[in-house]
Design an enzyme around this catalytic site. Structure first.
Site, PDB file in Angstrom:
ATOM      1  N   CYS A 174       0.817  -1.227   0.000  1.00 56.22           N
ATOM      2  CA  CYS A 174       0.000   0.000   0.000  1.00 56.22           C
ATOM      3  C   CYS A 174       0.850   1.277   0.000  1.00 56.22           C
ATOM      4  O   CYS A 174       0.365   2.354  -0.336  1.00 56.22           O
ATOM      5  CB  CYS A 174      -0.946   0.007   1.189  1.00 56.22           C
ATOM      6  SG  CYS A 174      -2.045  -1.404   1.193  1.00 56.22           S
ATOM      7  N   HIS A 208      -3.572   7.209   2.634  1.00 59.19           N
ATOM      8  CA  HIS A 208      -3.913   5.880   2.126  1.00 59.19           C
ATOM      9  C   HIS A 208      -5.303   5.524   2.656  1.00 59.19           C
ATOM     10  O   HIS A 208      -5.642   5.805   3.806  1.00 59.19           O
ATOM     11  CB  HIS A 208      -2.879   4.869   2.615  1.00 59.19           C
ATOM     12  CG  HIS A 208      -3.261   3.453   2.296  1.00 59.19           C
ATOM     13  ND1 HIS A 208      -3.681   3.073   1.040  1.00 59.19           N
ATOM     14  CD2 HIS A 208      -3.310   2.335   3.068  1.00 59.19           C
ATOM     15  CE1 HIS A 208      -3.962   1.780   1.058  1.00 59.19           C
ATOM     16  NE2 HIS A 208      -3.742   1.313   2.271  1.00 59.19           N
ATOM     17  N   ASN A 255     -10.053  -0.223  -0.174  1.00 56.43           N
ATOM     18  CA  ASN A 255      -8.592  -0.102  -0.130  1.00 56.43           C
ATOM     19  C   ASN A 255      -8.018  -0.609  -1.457  1.00 56.43           C
ATOM     20  O   ASN A 255      -8.031  -1.806  -1.722  1.00 56.43           O
ATOM     21  CB  ASN A 255      -8.076  -0.939   1.054  1.00 56.43           C
ATOM     22  CG  ASN A 255      -6.564  -0.871   1.208  1.00 56.43           C
ATOM     23  OD1 ASN A 255      -5.863  -0.381   0.325  1.00 56.43           O
ATOM     24  ND2 ASN A 255      -6.068  -1.372   2.319  1.00 56.43           N
TER      25      ASN A 255
END
Ligand code: UT7
Length: 322
Positions: A113, A249, A279
């Site tokens: 990520c 994020h 996500n």
């Protein structure tokens, strides 16, 4: 030395949308649980024919158009992805061929990520040192391929997408600093425990899926992101009030809220896409950035704080003037 400035952004989300109601039909979950614990309402999922490079290409072309440059001006291509098309060549090389930019360096970054922040940081160094003038950095994922769709603890969280930026050398301030970290001692908390040289059988069986100890990851993420806020502000001798926008994020609205609190930012100064994207791993920060630039919230001259946290663990931030 010149700065690296973002001169264009682009994004792309696959057409197919999976809502919480759809997931209720697939696993023992509820819209109420997902919304309360994560803030996610829906996510986009690539169809079986769509690859990471397909998503990356559209995002990259959108960024090139927004920057008002020709693809041939790009001298460096970095693709951050956990879900590359192939073992090799890199997705960056596949993308380079599609864009018709043969010649300049192209490589992938694997920091899950945090991959886009890693890529941005590397590209910035190339530009600052004068090695290249113009760089393309993409975060792109088809994360749905490494999800066990019968595991409710992970399948409700992730989505697919791509985001891209064009960075260019400039005498005007752009990226002020980037901060990258990793701690491999946390590898077991968030992982796909299979690959080419380890547990290859699992990969061959097609059961190499994300495994996460969510609440443990959550705690470290909040703590770590708070620390990186302090580190980033201190490195630039800046205070919270000087930050116009947080582009975090997008893993969980509760993690985002905690970071915003640390920056003393009200939520109307935070770009939130987790509700509609879930996500998207390496794609989440550039996608959020692109959306907020295109809808006019982020304007030229604004000071942006970008951050991410992910498997590894890896984490990082970038402070920049847009
Ligand atoms: O992007 C990379 C970084 N990733 C992250 O930052 C993710 C960090 N972690 C999180 O966002 C959160 O930990 C989750 C959203 C994954 C989970 O939220 P939580 O509040 O930490 O829940 P939990 O894992 O402690 O689970 C609470 C309960 C459990 O049931 P019991 O043991 O209390 O009976 C789970 O089995 O919720 C249950 N549960 C679910 N229930 C309904 C877990 N997943 C689900 C689900 N639907 N999808």
């Amino acid at each position: 030395m010149s700065y690296a400035r973002i001169i264009g952004t682009g994004g792309f989300l696959p057409e197919k949308v999976l809502t919480n109601a759809d997931l209720e039909q697939m696993v023992d979950t509820s819209d109420e649980w997902i919304t309360k614990r994560t803030g996610i309402k829906k996510r986009h999922v690539a169809d079986s024919e769509q690859t990471t490079c397909d998503l990356a290409e559209i995002a990259a072309r959108n960024a090139i158009d927004a920057a008002g440059i020709q693809a041939r001006e790009i001298e460096l291509i970095i693709v951050a992805t956990t879900t590359p098309n192939r073992v090799f060549p890199s997705t960056a090389c596949l993308l380079q061929q599609r864009l018709g930019v043969n010649g300049p360096a192209a490589f992938d970054i694997q920091a899950v990520c945090t991959g886009f922040i890693y890529g941005l940081s590397i590209a910035e160094k190339f530009i600052r040192t004068g090695s290249v003038k113009t760089a393309l950095v993409v975060g792109a994922e088809v994360f749905s391929r490494i999800i066990d769709w019968s595991d409710r603890t992970t399948c409700v969280l992730f989505g697919d997408g791509a985001g891209a930026v064009i960075l260019q050398a400039s005498s005007e301030p752009g990226i002020l600093s980037t901060h990258l970290h990793a701690d491999g001692s946390y590898q077991h908390l968030l992982t796909v425990p299979a690959g080419i040289s380890e547990s290859y059988d699992v990969l061959k069986q097609g059961t190499a899926f994300v495994q996460m100890q969510g609440s443990e990851v959550f705690k470290v993420a909040v703590r770590t992101l708070e620390k990186i806020v302090e580190e980033t502000l201190a490195a630039n001798n800046m205070s919270q009030e000087q930050i116009d926008w947080l582009i975090p994020h997008q893993a969980n609205i509760r993690i985002i809220t905690a970071t915003a609190k640390k920056l003393n930012l009200s939520m109307d100064r935070v770009i939130v896409t987790v509700d509609s994207h879930g996500n998207t791993s390496a794609a989440s920060v550039p996608l959020a950035l692109d959306i907020a630039i295109r809808d006019g919230r982020i304007k030229r001259g604004d000071t942006l704080f970008l951050e991410a946290f992910g498997g590894g663990f890896t984490w990082g931030s970038a402070l920049l003037i847009y």
